[in-house]
Design an enzyme around this catalytic site. Structure first.
Site, mmCIF file in Angstrom:
data_model
loop_
_atom_site.group_PDB
_atom_site.id
_atom_site.type_symbol
_atom_site.label_atom_id
_atom_site.label_comp_id
_atom_site.label_asym_id
_atom_site.label_seq_id
_atom_site.Cartn_x
_atom_site.Cartn_y
_atom_site.Cartn_z
ATOM 1 N N TYR A 222 0.812 -1.217 0.000
ATOM 2 C CA TYR A 222 0.000 0.000 0.000
ATOM 3 C C TYR A 222 0.848 1.271 0.000
ATOM 4 C CZ TYR A 222 -3.908 3.098 1.152
ATOM 5 O OH TYR A 222 -4.842 4.103 1.133
ATOM 6 N N LYS A 226 1.585 3.825 -3.399
ATOM 7 C CA LYS A 226 1.226 5.238 -3.257
ATOM 8 C C LYS A 226 2.453 6.125 -3.478
ATOM 9 C CE LYS A 226 -3.179 5.068 -1.864
ATOM 10 N NZ LYS A 226 -4.282 5.711 -2.610
#
Length: 321
Positions: A222, A226
């Site tokens: 994650y 990002k």
């Protein structure tokens, strides 16, 4: 005496177990450890050729962002002489995106708000989704233009990406996407491809919402993806580039995962003991922060707002916070 001591020990162990459960739930929600598939072992033995190619194609950062100092008032002059501008919102029907569409549409500073969606919405859907009143917000509703796209064929919608300022609230989680590959496609490929079209259409200001803890070098999927998206968009060289990294988002939706639902219930109750940097943040606060920032002079051509700074800038009115 021995029995009393045993009872105390049992209670101590119970507290330890409860603490570990709470810590585990918080870890699941905040750090997405199921994405450990992106660890070194995963990258070496399991990662697909397509993922490896994407990783190799990550551009080097062309600059370092200037982080807004949340300890200051964040006072800046309004862009008072700037003419009214057109806006585009990616992820327009998401929890933060739809709040942002409303902020933009009701503002006299915007001429048009393009809401990028995957399917057509009826007039009633538009009013409900963007929380607009049919009579009171009639002018705002007229400003909204739906841009229906297929993110896998985004070039077909290139002409619609011609706007002055764009905001990206597009994102998902690995659990909702169904796999690491599907998550990467949404949070990296779709985001960067959209940013490229905006740059080609000479969009001056691009605002990107990622997440607290974003780090392109993380071993967790994650924050890693990002961070890679941040860097790839930075390398495009927008005239003004603003990144927002909110903490846990407080939303109004029902949560299918128990961990998410528990965190949504727990975090607001802990606000009194947390700094702004570690508090959960409402989606409408993030939307207001992104919108208010677009109305004000930049800190730098490449600016970064962490969670505490988003709280501050969201409270800005008339050039003061």
């Amino acid at each position: 005496p021995h029995r009393v001591k045993l009872r105390k020990n049992r209670h101590s162990w119970l507290y330890v177990v409860l603490f570990l459960i709470l810590a585990r739930v918080s870890y699941l929600v905040l750090l997405e450890p199921q994405s450990v598939r992106s660890s070194a072992l995963y990258r070496r033995f399991i990662m697909s050729d397509e993922e490896k190619k994407q990783n190799e194609q990550q551009p080097a950062a062309v600059s370092k962002p200037v982080t807004a100092d949340a300890s200051k008032q964040l006072d800046r002059a309004l862009l008072a002489d700037e003419p009214a501008w057109s806006a585009l919102v990616l992820g327009a029907t998401g929890e933060t995106g739809r709040k942002l569409v409303r902020e933009l549409a009701v503002s006299p500073r915007t001429t048009k708000v393009k809401a990028v969606v995957r399917r057509q919405l009826s007039a009633d859907d538009i009013k409900a989704k963007f929380e607009l009143d049919g009579e009171k917000d009639a002018d705002a509703i007229k400003k909204i233009e739906l841009v229906v796209v297929d993110y896998d064929k985004l070039d077909e919608s290139k002409d619609a990406f011609s706007v002055d300022k764009a905001f990206c609230c597009l994102g998902t989680t690995r659990s909702r996407a169904g796999s690491a590959e599907a998550f990467r496609k949404v949070d990296f490929t779709y985001v960067v491809n959209a940013a490229k079209l905006l740059k080609e259409n000479n969009t001056k200001h691009f605002s990107l919402m990622t997440s607290k803890g974003t780090n392109k070098d993380s071993f967790l999927l994650y924050p890693q993806v990002k961070g890679q998206a941040e860097e790839a968009c930075r390398a495009l060289g927008f005239e003004r580039y603003s990144v927002f990294r909110p903490g846990l988002l407080l939303t109004g939706r029902d949560h299918s995962r128990y961990g998410e639902a528990f965190a949504q219930w727990l975090m607001p109750k802990m606000h009194w003991m947390l700094s702004d940097e570690n508090k959960a943040i409402a989606t409408d606060t993030v939307a207001k922060g992104m919108f208010q920032n677009a109305l004000h002079q930049p800190f730098a051509a490449d600016e970064l707002f962490e969670n505490a700074a988003i709280f501050k800038i969201a409270a800005t009115q008339g050039g003061k916070s």
